[in-house]
Design a protein around this motif. Structure first.
Motif, PDB file in Angstrom:
ATOM      1  N   LEU A   1      13.768   1.592  -2.335  1.00  0.00           N
ATOM      2  CA  LEU A   1      13.716   0.343  -1.698  1.00  0.00           C
ATOM      3  C   LEU A   1      14.546  -0.747  -2.426  1.00  0.00           C
ATOM      4  O   LEU A   1      14.912  -1.541  -1.751  1.00  0.00           O
ATOM      5  N   ALA A   2      14.297  -0.846  -3.654  1.00  0.00           N
ATOM      6  CA  ALA A   2      14.955  -2.304  -4.490  1.00  0.00           C
ATOM      7  C   ALA A   2      16.188  -2.267  -4.383  1.00  0.00           C
ATOM      8  O   ALA A   2      16.946  -3.116  -3.855  1.00  0.00           O
TER       9      ALA A   2
ATOM     10  N   CYS B   1      18.890  -4.867  -1.960  1.00  0.00           N
ATOM     11  CA  CYS B   1      20.107  -5.231  -2.907  1.00  0.00           C
ATOM     12  C   CYS B   1      21.434  -5.208  -1.686  1.00  0.00           C
ATOM     13  O   CYS B   1      22.191  -5.814  -1.554  1.00  0.00           O
ATOM     14  N   ILE B   2      21.330  -3.964  -1.145  1.00  0.00           N
ATOM     15  CA  ILE B   2      22.728  -3.724  -0.299  1.00  0.00           C
ATOM     16  C   ILE B   2      22.517  -4.532   0.846  1.00  0.00           C
ATOM     17  O   ILE B   2      23.428  -5.202   1.524  1.00  0.00           O
ATOM     18  N   VAL B   3      21.020  -4.928   1.402  1.00  0.00           N
ATOM     19  CA  VAL B   3      20.959  -5.645   2.479  1.00  0.00           C
ATOM     20  C   VAL B   3      21.307  -6.950   2.376  1.00  0.00           C
ATOM     21  O   VAL B   3      21.983  -7.774   3.077  1.00  0.00           O
TER      22      VAL B   3
ATOM     23  N   LEU C   1       0.936  -1.291  -0.098  1.00  0.00           N
ATOM     24  CA  LEU C   1       0.138   0.037  -0.077  1.00  0.00           C
ATOM     25  C   LEU C   1       0.733   1.386  -0.049  1.00  0.00           C
ATOM     26  O   LEU C   1       0.691   2.257  -0.649  1.00  0.00           O
ATOM     27  N   ILE C   2       1.867   1.303   0.779  1.00  0.00           N
ATOM     28  CA  ILE C   2       2.741   2.316   0.886  1.00  0.00           C
ATOM     29  C   ILE C   2       3.405   2.638  -0.538  1.00  0.00           C
ATOM     30  O   ILE C   2       3.812   3.908  -0.915  1.00  0.00           O
ATOM     31  N   LEU C   3       3.831   1.650  -1.126  1.00  0.00           N
ATOM     32  CA  LEU C   3       4.474   1.519  -2.394  1.00  0.00           C
ATOM     33  C   LEU C   3       3.843   2.081  -3.536  1.00  0.00           C
ATOM     34  O   LEU C   3       4.140   2.776  -4.435  1.00  0.00           O
ATOM     35  N   ALA C   4       2.632   1.680  -3.522  1.00  0.00           N
ATOM     36  CA  ALA C   4       1.509   2.111  -4.534  1.00  0.00           C
ATOM     37  C   ALA C   4       1.226   3.552  -4.498  1.00  0.00           C
ATOM     38  O   ALA C   4       0.962   4.485  -5.302  1.00  0.00           O
TER      39      ALA C   4
END
Length: 781
Positions: free
Chosen positions: A627-628, A632-634, A615-618
Motif C-alpha cells: 500500500l505504501a 507513491c505511484i498514485v 484496522l485492515i492494515l493491522a
C-alpha cells in the motif's frame, strides 16, 4: 572615468523569471521536439560576406604592400611585411550581410612605405554577383586577379590571389576571421575578439608517501632535531608534520598530495628541514624527482618504496670558490611516489560538476549521448565601462562542460549582441551541469576601464542534464543575475538553445545505478581537507594553463566558471540552506497535520475511513508495504501534469536575496582574511556569536535528548531506572501473551480517540517520565 553600475538590495519590478522563446533556428524547420541532423540547427542563421586574401605577386617596385578590404563604412586591413615583394597573408575578412549597404566590395592594395599609403591597385566586386557557399560544400578555390589602376586599366600592377563568397557562421573560416563587428579594434587586440575552443590539460593526483629519513646530519649535534619534510612542485609548497621521533632517523608515514598537469614540466623537490628557532631553519638534505619517471596506478595496489639520496647544499667557506654551493651527500629519504589515475580530479564544486570521469582513459565509461548548445543572443545588457564619455559593453560568452571550454567571439559596443554559435560535447553521465557565463571584454583598445584589466562578470547560467528530456530542444531566455555588495542586479538576459541527445536509452537508465565517482574514491577515500586543498590546486593549475592560450582565458573568468570561493562563509547562504532543509520535511509536517485532523474528528466520515483502513492494515500487515508503494505511484502520477516544463535557473527567492541586509552582503564580499577593522568587525563578530549561540543551543538540546535515552538504563537516577525496568518486565509479560496486532490496534485507536475522551493540554505519561530523566548538562561548566 569608471562606469559605475548602481544597484539596490533588489531591483523593483524586475522580472527574474525564465522565459520560453521561439527563435527561428534551423531555418525555421525546428519545433520543440523535432530532431535534425544539421550541425547548426540550434542557432539562427547569420549570413556573412567572406573575403579570403591569400597572397600577391609581381608588384612592381613595392616593398611593403598591404591590402584593404572596404565595404561601405567597414574596412579591414591585412598585416604588412617589410621589404617583401611576394607577401602571403592568408587572412579572412567577414562582413555581416545585414549591415552591408554598399553595392560593391573594394579590395585596395597600398604601399606602407609611402607617407600617405599610396594606392597601387584595386579590385571591385559587385555584391549581387558574389557566389554563395553552404557547408558541407568544399571551400571555394582562390583565384588570381590582375589589379586595376585608378583609371580601371589592368596590367603592370601585380596580381592578387583571393576568394570571395557569401556564407554563414557554419563556415570553417568563421572562428579565425576578422569580423566587421570588431571593426574598431586593431592590432594585437583583434585576437582577443575571436571565438576559440580550449581543452583543459589532463590533471593527475600525485601522491607522495613520506615514510622515514635515515642518517640525518644536523648542524648542532647537541640537540634533538625537530624535522619535517617540505615538498615543492612548481608554485605549490606543502609540508609534513613534525616527526614524533626527535632523532637522526625520523619517521612520518604521511601522504602529501599535489595536482599536476600534463606535460609534467616541473620536478618535485623534497627537502628535509630542521627547525632551529622561530625564524631559523636548516635544510638537512634535498632530492629532486622527475615526474616523467614516476609510476602510475589505477587501483589501490601496494606501491614499492624507494630510497632517495639526499644532497646537502652547504655554503663554501673558501673565498676562492666565490661563495658557490657545494653539493655533499648527507643522508637518504624513504618514499612511495605515484601518479593516481583512478581518481577524478575535482576542479569544480561537486554540486555543479560537469565531469566525474577518472584521469586514466582506461577507466572511462562509454558515452551515453551528445549535448548541443546554441548561444543565440543577449538582450538588455547594462553598460560595463565607459568609452568616449558613454557607457559600452563588449560581451562574450564562455561555456564549460567536462574538459572542453568554448568562448564565443566578442561583439563590440552592443547591449544586444548576437552570437549564434553552436557547440557540441560528449556526455558520459547525466548527473552533470553545463555552465555558461557572460563577460565584458576589457582587453580591447580604446576601453577605458579604470577598474583594472579584469574582465567583469555579467552573469551565469547552469543547466543540469538530468532535468532535460532527451531529443528535445529547449529554447529559453535566462536572466543574468549578479550579486553585488549593494544587492542583486539583473544584468540582462541571454537566449540559449539546448538539446541532449541520447544514443542508448538502456545505457542512460543504467548510468543511474553506477557509482558517481570512480572506484578509487571509495576504496581509498580522500579526507575533506585533502579534497579542498586539491581543488584549490586544480583551479590554480587550470587558471595558469588557460591564461597562456591565445586568446587567453583569464584567471577571473576561470575562477568564476569553477565557482571558486563558493565555500566561503555567508550568513545569507546559511539561512537559505537551513530553509531548504526545513522545506524537505514538509511531507512529514503535512502527514502530522493530516493525522491531527483525523484525531480531532473534524470530519467524522474521514476519521471513520481512517479507522477502517488502520484496522485492515493491522490485521493484514503484509499489505502495509504494497500500500505504501502504491501510494507513491498514485502521488507521482498525480504530479505528472504539474511536472516542470523548463530547466531550473537561478532563483532569487530561494537564495534569500530580497531579505538580506546590506551589512550581510558586505560581509559576504569581504576578503579572507577580513579587510575590515574596528566597529564593523566587532559588530559582525557579535552577530556571528549570536548565530553560533543559537546553533549551540540546538546541538545541546539534541545531546540532552539522546543522553536521556541512555540514562534510562544507566542508574544515574536511582528511581527512574527501576521504574523503567519494572515497565520492561510488565511489557515482557504482556507482549508474551497478547498478540502484537492487538497492541498495534490498541495504540492506534487510542491515538485517534474522540476529543471528548482526551485531555490535549496535559502531556502524556511517557512524555512526563522522559522529561524527568537526567542528562549530562548538570556536569557542563
Amino acid at each position: 572615468m569608471p562606469f559605475k553600475i548602481v544597484g539596490t538590495m533588489q531591483q523593483a519590478n524586475v522580472d527574474f523569471s525564465l522565459k520560453a522563446t521561439s527563435p527561428n533556428i534551423g531555418g525555421g524547420r525546428v519545433s520543440g521536439s523535432e530532431k535534425l541532423t544539421s550541425s547548426f540547427d540550434l542557432v539562427e542563421q547569420m549570413h556573412f560576406l567572406y573575403v579570403r586574401l591569400v597572397r600577391a605577386r609581381n608588384f612592381p617596385g613595392i616593398t611593403n604592400p598591404f591590402v584593404e578590404v572596404k565595404i561601405g563604412n567597414y574596412k579591414g586591413t591585412t598585416k604588412f611585411f617589410e621589404k617583401k615583394l611576394d607577401p602571403e597573408w592568408n587572412q579572412v575578412f567577414a562582413f555581416a550581410k545585414d549591415r552591408i549597404q554598399a553595392v560593391s566590395v573594394d579590395v585596395i592594395v597600398k604601399n606602407k612605405e609611402s607617407v600617405n599609403d599610396q594606392v597601387i591597385g584595386k579590385l571591385a566586386f559587385d555584391v549581387p554577383d558574389i557566389p554563395s557557399r553552404v557547408p558541407p560544400d568544399s571551400p571555394l578555390a582562390p583565384q588570381w586577379y590582375s589589379l586595376e589602376d585608378q583609371d580601371g586599366r589592368k596590367g603592370g600592377k601585380g596580381e592578387l590571389m583571393l576568394a570571395i563568397w557569401m556564407g554563414t557562421q557554419a563556415d570553417e573560416v568563421f572562428p579565425d576571421a576578422w569580423h566587421s563587428d570588431a571593426a574598431t579594434i586593431s592590432g594585437e587586440s583583434i585576437s582577443n575578439t575571436r571565438s576559440k575552443v580550449y581543452i583543459s590539460p589532463r590533471l593527475w593526483y600525485l601522491r607522495v608517501n613520506i615514510i622515514q629519513a635515515q642518517d640525518l646530519v644536523p648542524t648542532n649535534k647537541n640537540r634533538n632535531p625537530e624535522v619535517y619534510v617540505k615538498a615543492i612542485l612548481g608554485n605549490m609548497v606543502l609540508r609534513s608534520r613534525f616527526s614524533p621521533d626527535n632523532n637522526i632517523n625520523p619517521t612520518w608515514n604521511e601522504d602529501l598530495m599535489f595536482v599536476v598537469a600534463e606535460p609534467f614540466d616541473d620536478p618535485l623537490i623534497l627537502s628535509v628541514v630542521d627547525k632551529l628557532d622561530v625564524n631559523k631553519e636548516d635544510v638537512l638534505g634535498r632530492c629532486t624527482v622527475h615526474l616523467s619517471k614516476v609510476g602510475k596506478r589505477l587501483l589501490p595496489t601496494p606501491l614499492a618504496a624507494n630510497w632517495y639520496n639526499l644532497e646537502r647544499v652547504a655554503l663554501a667557506q673558501d673565498n676562492n670558490q666565490n661563495d658557490s654551493d657545494q653539493v655533499k651527500f648527507a643522508s637518504r629519504l624513504h618514499l612511495r611516489i605515484c601518479l593516481e589515475g583512478g581518481y577524478h580530479v575535482l576542479d569544480e564544486s561537486i554540486y555543479y560538476s560537469s565531469d566525474f570521469r577518472a584521469t586514466s582513459k582506461a577507466l572511462w565509461p562509454p558515452t551515453i549521448g551528445v549535448l548541443e548548445l546554441g548561444i543565440l543572443n543577449a538582450s538588455g545588457l547594462l553598460p560595463m565601462k565607459s568609452k568616449d564619455g558613454r557607457g559600452t559593453t563588449d560581451a562574450y560568452c564562455v561555456a564549460k562542460y567536462g574538459p572542453k571550454w568554448v568562448r564565443t567571439r566578442t561583439i563590440v559596443d552592443s547591449f544586444a549582441p548576437k552570437w549564434n554559435e553552436q557547440y557540441t560535447w560528449e556526455v558520459y553521465d547525466p548527473y552533470t551541469v553545463i555552465t555558461i557565463g557572460i563577460f565584458d571584454n576589457s582587453q580591447l583598445q580604446g576601453s577605458n576601464n579604470t577598474g583594472g584589466s579584469k574582465d567583469p562578470r555579467i552573469g551565469k547560467v547552469r543547466i543540469r542534464l538530468s532535468t532535460l528530456n532527451t531529443d528535445k530542444i529547449y529554447t529559453h531566455s535566462y536572466p543574468l543575475i549578479v550579486l553585488q555588495p549593494n544587492g542583486v542586479k539583473k544584468m540582462g538576459e541571454i537566449q540559449l538553445a539546448v538539446r541532449f541527445t541520447c544514443s542508448s536509452t538502456w545505457d542512460l537508465f543504467q548510468s543511474y545505478t553506477q557509482p558517481l565517482f570512480p572506484q578509487m574514491h571509495y576504496l581509498l577515500p580522500l579526507t575533506v581537507y585533502q579534497i579542498e586543498s586539491l581543488r584549490h590546486q586544480a583551479t590554480l593549475t587550470l587558471s595558469r594553463r588557460l591564461s597562456c592560450a591565445e586568446p587567453a582565458l583569464r584567471r577571473e573568468v576561470v575562477e568564476y566558471m569553477l565557482d571558486v570561493g563558493s565555500n566561503v562563509w555567508s550568513l545569507r547562504r546559511g539561512r537559505a540552506n537551513l530553509e531548504r532543509l526545513v522545506a524537505t520535511f514538509n511531507l512529514l509536517v503535512e502527514a502530522w497535520k493530516w493525522f491531527d485532523y483525523i484525531c480531532k474528528w473534524k470530519n467524522p466520515i474521514s476519521t471513520m475511513v481512517a479507522h477502517l483502513v488502520f484496522l485492515i492494515l493491522a490485521l493484514f500487515p503484509r499489505l502495509v508495504l504494497p500500500l505504501a508503494f502504491f501510494m507513491c505511484i498514485v502521488n507521482g502520477a498525480s504530479q505528472f501534469k504539474n511536472r516542470p516544463r523548463h530547466p531550473p535557473h537561478m532563483d532569487t527567492r530561494l537564495s534569500l536575496i530580497d531579505s538580506t541586509h546590506a551589512d550581510e552582503l558586505d560581509e559576504e564580499f569581504d576578503t579572507f582574511p577580513s579587510s575590515k577593522n574596528g566597529e564593523v568587525l566587532k559588530r559582525r563578530y557579535d552577530r556571528l556569536r549570536s548565530v553560533a549561540g543559537r546553533m549551540m543551543s540546538i546541538v545541546g538540546d539534541l545531546a540532552t535528548q539522546t543522553e536521556r535515552f541512555h540514562s534510562m538504563l544507566s542508574w544515574r537516577d536511582p528511581r527512574a531506572t527501576p521504574m523503567f525496568l519494572a515497565f520492561c518486565l510488565l511489557a515482557t509479560i504482556v507482549f508474551y501473551f497478547i498478540p502484537f496486532r492487538l497492541f498495534v490496534l490498541g495504540v492506534g485507536f487510542f491515538a485517534m480517540r474522540h476529543p471528548r475522551f482526551r485531555i490535549s493540554i496535559i502531556p502524556s505519561l511517557p512524555h512526563n517520565f522522559f522529561r524527568r530523566l537526567p542528562a549530562r548538562t548538570d556536569s557542563m561548566i
